[in-house]
Scaffold this motif. Structure first.
Motif, PDB file in Angstrom:
ATOM      1  N   LEU A  12      34.260  -7.880  -8.502  1.00 11.21           N
ATOM      2  CA  LEU A  12      33.243  -6.923  -8.088  1.00 11.21           C
ATOM      3  C   LEU A  12      31.863  -7.478  -8.397  1.00 11.21           C
ATOM      4  O   LEU A  12      31.607  -7.949  -9.513  1.00 11.21           O
ATOM      5  CB  LEU A  12      33.392  -5.579  -8.820  1.00 11.21           C
ATOM      6  CG  LEU A  12      34.448  -4.611  -8.323  1.00 11.21           C
ATOM      7  CD1 LEU A  12      35.809  -4.984  -8.881  1.00 11.21           C
ATOM      8  CD2 LEU A  12      34.094  -3.182  -8.725  1.00 11.21           C
ATOM      9  N   ALA A  13      30.960  -7.385  -7.421  1.00 10.24           N
ATOM     10  CA  ALA A  13      29.566  -7.715  -7.689  1.00 10.24           C
ATOM     11  C   ALA A  13      28.997  -6.660  -8.642  1.00 10.24           C
ATOM     12  O   ALA A  13      29.442  -5.511  -8.639  1.00 10.24           O
ATOM     13  CB  ALA A  13      28.776  -7.723  -6.382  1.00 10.24           C
ATOM     14  N   PRO A  14      28.002  -7.025  -9.460  1.00 11.90           N
ATOM     15  CA  PRO A  14      27.444  -6.056 -10.425  1.00 11.90           C
ATOM     16  C   PRO A  14      26.965  -4.763  -9.771  1.00 11.90           C
ATOM     17  O   PRO A  14      27.199  -3.671 -10.297  1.00 11.90           O
ATOM     18  CB  PRO A  14      26.284  -6.836 -11.062  1.00 11.90           C
ATOM     19  CG  PRO A  14      26.694  -8.268 -10.946  1.00 11.90           C
ATOM     20  CD  PRO A  14      27.418  -8.364  -9.639  1.00 11.90           C
ATOM     21  N   TRP A  15      26.317  -4.863  -8.611  1.00 17.25           N
ATOM     22  CA  TRP A  15      25.820  -3.645  -7.975  1.00 17.25           C
ATOM     23  C   TRP A  15      26.961  -2.776  -7.478  1.00 17.25           C
ATOM     24  O   TRP A  15      26.889  -1.545  -7.502  1.00 17.25           O
ATOM     25  CB  TRP A  15      24.866  -3.986  -6.821  1.00 17.25           C
ATOM     26  CG  TRP A  15      25.506  -4.637  -5.627  1.00 17.25           C
ATOM     27  CD1 TRP A  15      25.685  -5.973  -5.415  1.00 17.25           C
ATOM     28  CD2 TRP A  15      26.040  -3.968  -4.478  1.00 17.25           C
ATOM     29  NE1 TRP A  15      26.304  -6.184  -4.213  1.00 17.25           N
ATOM     30  CE2 TRP A  15      26.528  -4.971  -3.612  1.00 17.25           C
ATOM     31  CE3 TRP A  15      26.154  -2.639  -4.093  1.00 17.25           C
ATOM     32  CZ2 TRP A  15      27.121  -4.680  -2.382  1.00 17.25           C
ATOM     33  CZ3 TRP A  15      26.727  -2.343  -2.870  1.00 17.25           C
ATOM     34  CH2 TRP A  15      27.213  -3.359  -2.039  1.00 17.25           C
ATOM     35  N   ARG A  16      28.097  -3.422  -7.087  1.00 21.66           N
ATOM     36  CA  ARG A  16      29.224  -2.619  -6.628  1.00 21.66           C
ATOM     37  C   ARG A  16      29.944  -1.965  -7.823  1.00 21.66           C
ATOM     38  O   ARG A  16      30.492  -0.869  -7.693  1.00 21.66           O
ATOM     39  CB  ARG A  16      30.196  -3.488  -5.828  1.00 21.66           C
ATOM     40  CG  ARG A  16      31.130  -2.647  -4.962  1.00 21.66           C
ATOM     41  CD  ARG A  16      31.972  -3.515  -4.064  1.00 21.66           C
ATOM     42  NE  ARG A  16      31.215  -4.165  -3.020  1.00 21.66           N
ATOM     43  CZ  ARG A  16      30.799  -3.568  -1.906  1.00 21.66           C
ATOM     44  NH1 ARG A  16      31.049  -2.290  -1.705  1.00 21.66           N
ATOM     45  NH2 ARG A  16      30.121  -4.236  -0.996  1.00 21.66           N
ATOM     46  N   MET A  17      29.917  -2.616  -8.976  1.00 20.53           N
ATOM     47  CA  MET A  17      30.471  -2.003 -10.176  1.00 20.53           C
ATOM     48  C   MET A  17      29.679  -0.758 -10.544  1.00 20.53           C
ATOM     49  O   MET A  17      30.252   0.275 -10.924  1.00 20.53           O
ATOM     50  CB  MET A  17      30.471  -3.001 -11.339  1.00 20.53           C
ATOM     51  CG  MET A  17      31.470  -4.128 -11.190  1.00 20.53           C
ATOM     52  SD  MET A  17      31.484  -5.259 -12.596  1.00 20.53           S
ATOM     53  CE  MET A  17      32.101  -4.179 -13.872  1.00 20.53           C
ATOM     54  N   ARG A  18      28.354  -0.836 -10.401  1.00 14.48           N
ATOM     55  CA  ARG A  18      27.522   0.336 -10.704  1.00 14.48           C
ATOM     56  C   ARG A  18      27.829   1.470  -9.736  1.00 14.48           C
ATOM     57  O   ARG A  18      27.895   2.643 -10.126  1.00 14.48           O
ATOM     58  CB  ARG A  18      26.038  -0.047 -10.651  1.00 14.48           C
ATOM     59  CG  ARG A  18      25.598  -0.972 -11.784  1.00 14.48           C
ATOM     60  CD  ARG A  18      24.089  -1.073 -11.860  1.00 14.48           C
ATOM     61  NE  ARG A  18      23.515  -1.704 -10.686  1.00 14.48           N
ATOM     62  CZ  ARG A  18      23.309  -3.010 -10.556  1.00 14.48           C
ATOM     63  NH1 ARG A  18      23.654  -3.823 -11.549  1.00 14.48           N
ATOM     64  NH2 ARG A  18      22.770  -3.514  -9.472  1.00 14.48           N
ATOM     65  N   ARG A  19      28.023   1.108  -8.470  1.00 13.17           N
ATOM     66  CA  ARG A  19      28.359   2.134  -7.486  1.00 13.17           C
ATOM     67  C   ARG A  19      29.731   2.751  -7.793  1.00 13.17           C
ATOM     68  O   ARG A  19      29.930   3.962  -7.667  1.00 13.17           O
ATOM     69  CB  ARG A  19      28.361   1.520  -6.082  1.00 13.17           C
ATOM     70  CG  ARG A  19      28.676   2.531  -4.980  1.00 13.17           C
ATOM     71  CD  ARG A  19      28.421   1.914  -3.611  1.00 13.17           C
ATOM     72  NE  ARG A  19      28.649   2.891  -2.565  1.00 13.17           N
ATOM     73  CZ  ARG A  19      29.811   3.064  -1.928  1.00 13.17           C
ATOM     74  NH1 ARG A  19      30.847   2.306  -2.241  1.00 13.17           N
ATOM     75  NH2 ARG A  19      29.936   3.970  -0.996  1.00 13.17           N
TER      76      ARG A  19
END
Length: 256
Positions: A12-19
């Motif tokens: 997971l990309a960091p921004w997708r983990m946040r989402r």
């Protein structure tokens, strides 16, 4: 990276983990005071319990499902090097909190958001035409356009031949008795038009009918610089202003 229950590696990309964490918090109906650590643990459990349940070989996309934690989750992932990169996800309440049938989750899968990569370096010179006929008769070449009903933007488009595309819109408008006007800006390359179209849709996303382009945009190798992004008089609370200037690899996103 995370190992799934059947041995696949999900990335997971960091921004997708946040989402993912935001979706989990919403699905849990997070009570005040719950720590982010709890949400993070739930996310990790769902990823570890994920199992591959299907694949689309044409797009090299695999589908994973996971349950047994606080919620139920589905992932779409594509092959990337030695791992599967998560490109879309859906989360629904489940297990001991709320029961929900899998067909409802399937419906959410139809709304998965995929990221695209775009680059551009352009300054837009917008021209306004009061009618589609005037726009179609006086425009040619590569560009983008914004269809307007009065002062309200309703659709963003691009074409390698804007005049020809607007002639088709004019036929449709005539059939449906629509009174439309249009803003047009030419671009040097088709790839520039694609980037501008995507940015405009995201800038006006709550106001235009475009659906497929309301997705994440990753800045390509040439960067993303667009000056004079919006025509005069078209304001949007989600628009970033008159200029975009982002380095390669950046995520282009508006506030929710």
């Amino acid at each position: 990276m995370f190992k799934t229950a059947d041995g696949h590696t999900l990335e997971l990309a960091p921004w997708r983990m946040r989402r993912f964490m935001r979706l989990l918090a919403q699905a849990r109906r997070t009570p005040p005071g719950m720590t982010s650590r709890t949400i993070t643990q739930d996310m990790q459990i769902l990823l570890r319990r994920a199992r591959r349940v299907g694949a689309d070989p044409n797009r090299r996309i695999a589908r994973f499902e996971s349950s047994g934690a606080c919620c139920r989750a589905c992932f779409l992932a594509r092959q990337k090097r030695d791992a599967m990169e998560v490109v879309a996800l859906a989360v629904a309440p489940g297990a001991h909190l709320y029961e929900r049938e899998i067909d409802a989750l399937e419906q959410e899968l139809e709304d998965f958001e995929f990221e695209v990569e775009r680059s551009a370096n352009v300054t837009l010179a917008w021209r306004h035409y009061k009618t589609l006929r005037g726009a179609a008769d006086n425009t040619s070449g590569i560009g983008v356009y914004i269809l307007m009903r009065g002062s309200r933007p309703i659709y963003v488009g691009k074409s390698d031949d804007v005049g020809a595309r607007l002639r088709r819109h004019r036929l449709y408008a005539r059939q449906h008795d629509s009174d439309l006007n249009v803003w047009i800006a030419n671009t040097p390359r088709a790839s520039d038009a694609a980037a501008v179209e995507h940015v405009l849709v995201r800038a006006l996303r709550t106001r235009v009918t475009n659906r497929k382009l309301k997705v994440a945009l990753i800045v390509g190798k040439r960067g993303l610089r667009i000056d004079n992004l919006l025509p005069p008089g078209i304001a949007s609370p989600k628009a970033p202003g008159k200029a975009i200037d982002l380095a390669a690899g950046s995520l282009f996103e508006f506030a929710p």
